[in-house]
Design a protein around this motif. Sequence first.
Motif, mmCIF file in Angstrom:
data_model
loop_
_atom_site.group_PDB
_atom_site.id
_atom_site.type_symbol
_atom_site.label_atom_id
_atom_site.label_comp_id
_atom_site.label_asym_id
_atom_site.label_seq_id
_atom_site.Cartn_x
_atom_site.Cartn_y
_atom_site.Cartn_z
ATOM 1 N N UNK A 197 -7.617 -6.087 3.937
ATOM 2 C CA UNK A 197 -7.189 -7.019 4.984
ATOM 3 C C UNK A 197 -5.672 -7.196 4.956
ATOM 4 N N UNK A 198 -5.110 -7.325 3.756
ATOM 5 C CA UNK A 198 -3.656 -7.468 3.653
ATOM 6 C C UNK A 198 -2.950 -6.204 4.132
ATOM 7 N N UNK A 199 -3.519 -5.039 3.833
ATOM 8 C CA UNK A 199 -2.925 -3.789 4.308
ATOM 9 C C UNK A 199 -2.976 -3.664 5.821
ATOM 10 N N UNK A 200 -4.076 -4.131 6.441
ATOM 11 C CA UNK A 200 -4.155 -4.083 7.905
ATOM 12 C C UNK A 200 -3.103 -4.992 8.535
ATOM 13 N N UNK A 201 -2.848 -6.147 7.897
ATOM 14 C CA UNK A 201 -1.802 -7.013 8.443
ATOM 15 C C UNK A 201 -0.426 -6.367 8.313
ATOM 16 N N UNK A 231 -3.450 -14.272 7.394
ATOM 17 C CA UNK A 231 -3.534 -14.805 6.037
ATOM 18 C C UNK A 231 -4.748 -15.699 5.861
ATOM 19 N N UNK A 232 -5.179 -16.363 6.945
ATOM 20 C CA UNK A 232 -6.387 -17.174 6.853
ATOM 21 C C UNK A 232 -7.613 -16.314 6.565
#
Length: 332
Positions: free
Chosen positions: A172-176, A286-287
């Motif tokens: 998820x952090x990589x997609x952001x 981030x949520x």
Amino acid sequence: MSTRTQQHDQPPMSVKIPADVDQPDKILYGLTTRQLAILAGTAATCLWLFLTFGPLVPLPVLVAVLVPVVAAGFVLAVARHDGINLDRYALAALRHLRSAKERLTAGEPVQPPPAWCRMRGRLPEPLRLPVRAVRQDGALELAGGGVAVIVRAGTLTFGLRTPGEQAGLVAVFGRWLNSLDAPVQILVQARPVDLTGLADHITQHAAALPDPALEQAARAHSAFLTDLGAAHDLLIRQIFVVITGHVSSSAPAHVLPWRQHQRHRVGRDTAAAVALRRAAEAVQSLAALAVPAEVLDAANATVVIAESLSPGELQLVDNSSSDDVITHRQEG
């Protein structure tokens, strides 16, 4: 075997992130373009010295002159100081020595004293901050012409998650990160913290507790916080995400001056709206990681900028939320 048991049996996930994401490309033999240019300049200087003074001076004297030049060029190209290339560090030190050491909050250059007044040292210079103004919506107007929005983020316990959960969080952090289309700065600060305000707050409200045992526990906890702050150098961790917005270039020269000012104001408002929208998207992303985040308004952004100008000053904590990370620094 259940899925939860398989997740616990998997080895913990390890992700390597380079410390310097803006590291320049290596061109030849692991050297960058800047390093090759310094070495080429050193080689050209040595060749000129050899061809010019070779027929005039003995060879040992020429070698004694060329060896320090080669050593200085090699050290200047390869060595680093505090993570900065030595040539850039030397240029920064030279600019620091030549610049004024005293700054004043003045909008105009400081006028020199009269001719009959003898003055020692250099005149102070106006203080030029990177932030020119803070808008009502929380966007920062930068001195360079752009805008920026600050997002304050919390933390999560990554090490206590299962390998499957860790892989999901990293994904998820990589997609952001892959969705970003503008420069973003992630700043992690560790500032000294003072728990005196929190201890006083607990002591003041301890008498209002309904049970004497709770009052005694509150006073004991206040004493513990006081002793903890006296015995250790406490640090509080703050994470900020700075999202910038680019203001379009100025109007053509044939446009009237007031039209140019109006176009620049409209471009700045548009860039601020885009940066605020990107900040809201960052909060939503981030949520999804269970990381609390918020876009700072004008008042909080002003406080953050003021605290950044005094990084060594103690920060008084009146109360702490559940997502604040407080550690202590052990000396000796």
